[in-house]
Design an enzyme around this catalytic site. Structure first.
Site, short mmCIF file in Angstrom:
data_model
loop_
_atom_site.label_atom_id
_atom_site.label_comp_id
_atom_site.label_asym_id
_atom_site.label_seq_id
_atom_site.Cartn_x
_atom_site.Cartn_y
_atom_site.Cartn_z
N ARG A 46 -46.32 1.69 -49.16
CA ARG A 46 -46.20 3.02 -49.76
C ARG A 46 -46.06 2.96 -51.28
O ARG A 46 -46.72 3.70 -52.01
CB ARG A 46 -45.03 3.79 -49.15
CG ARG A 46 -45.31 4.36 -47.77
CD ARG A 46 -45.49 3.34 -46.67
NE ARG A 46 -44.36 2.46 -46.49
CZ ARG A 46 -44.38 1.29 -45.87
NH1 ARG A 46 -45.50 0.82 -45.34
NH2 ARG A 46 -43.31 0.54 -45.75
N CYS A 80 -38.78 6.48 -43.08
CA CYS A 80 -39.05 5.81 -44.36
C CYS A 80 -38.95 6.87 -45.45
O CYS A 80 -39.59 7.92 -45.37
CB CYS A 80 -40.46 5.21 -44.36
SG CYS A 80 -41.00 4.59 -45.97
N THR A 82 -39.85 6.70 -48.78
CA THR A 82 -41.00 6.81 -49.67
C THR A 82 -42.19 7.48 -49.00
O THR A 82 -42.96 8.21 -49.64
CB THR A 82 -41.39 5.41 -50.18
OG1 THR A 82 -40.20 4.76 -50.66
CG2 THR A 82 -42.39 5.48 -51.31
N ALA A 83 -42.34 7.26 -47.68
CA ALA A 83 -43.48 7.82 -46.95
C ALA A 83 -43.51 9.35 -47.03
O ALA A 83 -44.56 9.96 -46.80
CB ALA A 83 -43.45 7.37 -45.49
N THR A 124 -35.61 4.05 -54.37
CA THR A 124 -36.62 3.26 -55.09
C THR A 124 -37.26 4.12 -56.18
O THR A 124 -37.21 5.36 -56.12
CB THR A 124 -37.75 2.78 -54.17
OG1 THR A 124 -38.47 3.93 -53.70
CG2 THR A 124 -37.24 1.98 -52.99
N LYS A 164 -31.87 -7.48 -48.45
CA LYS A 164 -33.06 -7.94 -47.71
C LYS A 164 -32.95 -9.41 -47.32
O LYS A 164 -33.55 -9.84 -46.34
CB LYS A 164 -34.34 -7.72 -48.55
CG LYS A 164 -34.87 -6.28 -48.49
CD LYS A 164 -36.21 -6.16 -49.21
CE LYS A 164 -36.69 -4.74 -49.36
NZ LYS A 164 -37.31 -4.16 -48.15
N CYS A 194 -32.37 5.27 -49.66
CA CYS A 194 -33.10 4.01 -49.52
C CYS A 194 -32.42 3.23 -48.41
O CYS A 194 -31.19 3.11 -48.40
CB CYS A 194 -33.02 3.23 -50.84
SG CYS A 194 -33.62 1.54 -50.71
#
Lengths: 235, 235
Positions: A46, A80, A82-83, A124, A164, A194
């Site tokens: 994305r 998600c 950002t999607a 983000t 992560k 996020c």
């Protein structure tokens, strides 16, 4: 039935499903809401698409929405942040209720009685720049404060990388500072927009956590509220 | 694409999906295997049906398998031990590869080099009585030792109830004793054939854990192995 458009990434999908389950008042299996998940991690990146360095994820996400509707989903959540940039494109031709994480966050802030005015936003660059949250929060009377580029570079990104790679404890002080800076700038609450951020903040001090607001939790609660309001479509 | 027939219960479904994700060799989202889950907790209770006090879950599970195939699943896993009692009924008319948790457990024991002979089995009365594991393990040269009724009553059931109410630590010594009894009776390994048991054993002593074998992990690994062997159908 609730549909989950996922795979962005795959663990965010299972975490979101778990949040829906935990948000459901249930004393036995049969009290839980039917759910179908389409988790396809091959959806193009994305952020790369937003910054013009990768192909659009929209066609594959549209395919996912179609599949979820075919399975009987009456309400679809996108797991998600950002999607949500492609929300309008996904909603076109979608017969199910398609939730928007910015909208459900705004509605939840109102329901919690958070006074209109400044709220912080941690997400983000892609999420912040595309105004996934800002437009919806502003429509409800909230003004969004995001981290500046220096703070993003020094606090947010290193924290996300630590989460992560499994170093949650290492991420915590960085994210605590990020939250404190937004609070010092006048935010009544800080929206965590996020997936990695609530994970990194889980061990944070209580007075920090009390001022945070996990947008994914609010999205899960909106799924449960939909199922309660529309029992026939939820079954 | 991997299909997950779930909802029995809903958290077992998300835990299973997480196990598939964690078992997949991946350095980025796009390396993960596409997955679709049909999680419908309204499937009638499996144990009640087996003991003649409830309706059959088969028609609803068949509907789930059909839906997963429609979504493109080439390999389907059933995220519930007891539901495997209806495996043959589910396989009829199913064009996808339908994994069997007893078969994947047996194959994994062989792959791990566990010598033919006695292995222990911890599971619900319904799972044990309907021979979900025994028939498959025996076909691979293993002899299954289950807990006796007194041990089940005193160790297994109280432990499961503790896990279900969140008292993992309280369950651990009970399950440790259950494993030790099966080892003392000559089991080379103990197959954990009930979702709650690995959760309750997570804090157990290392020498106990080394002798245990989580059948759900083996089922997740079999999904990953299928995707590796059939990349075209997995995509």
């Amino acid at each position: 039935m609730i549909g989950v458009l996922g795979g962005m990434g795959p663990l965010a999908t299972t975490d979101f499903m778990r949040k829906v389950i935990e948000a459901t008042p249930a004393t036995k299996d049969q009290d839980h809401i039917p759910m179908v998940a389409w988790s396809v991690p091959q959806i193009p990146d994305r952020s790369a698409a937003i910054f013009g360095t990768g192909e659009s994820p929209l066609p594959m996400m549209q395919e996912g929405v179609r599949r979820l509707e075919q399975m009987g989903a009456g309400c679809i959540a996108i797991a998600c942040n950002t999607a949500h940039y492609w929300y309008e494109g996904l909603r076109r031709g979608c017969g199910a209720r398609l939730l928007h994480i910015g909208e459900t966050a705004a509605e939840r802030l109102v329901a919690l009685g958070v006074p209109k005015g400044r709220v912080g936003l941690i997400g983000t660059e892609a999420t912040v720049r595309t105004r996934v949250y800002q437009d919806r929060l502003e429509a409800h009377g909230y003004e969004c404060l995001a981290l500046g580029p220096e703070e993003s570079e020094r606090l947010f990104w290193p924290a996300v990388r630590k989460v992560k790679t499994g170093d949650t404890q290492g991420a915590t002080p960085l994210l605590e500072e990020a939250v404190e800076r937004l609070l010092a700038a006048g935010a009544a609450r800080v929206v965590l927009g996020c997936t990695e951020v609530p994970v990194g903040l889980a061990p944070a001090r209580k007075e920090i956590l009390e001022r945070c607001f996990d947008a994914t939790d609010a999205l899960a609660l909106a799924c449960v509220a939909w199922a309660t309001a529309e029992p026939a479509r939820a079954a």
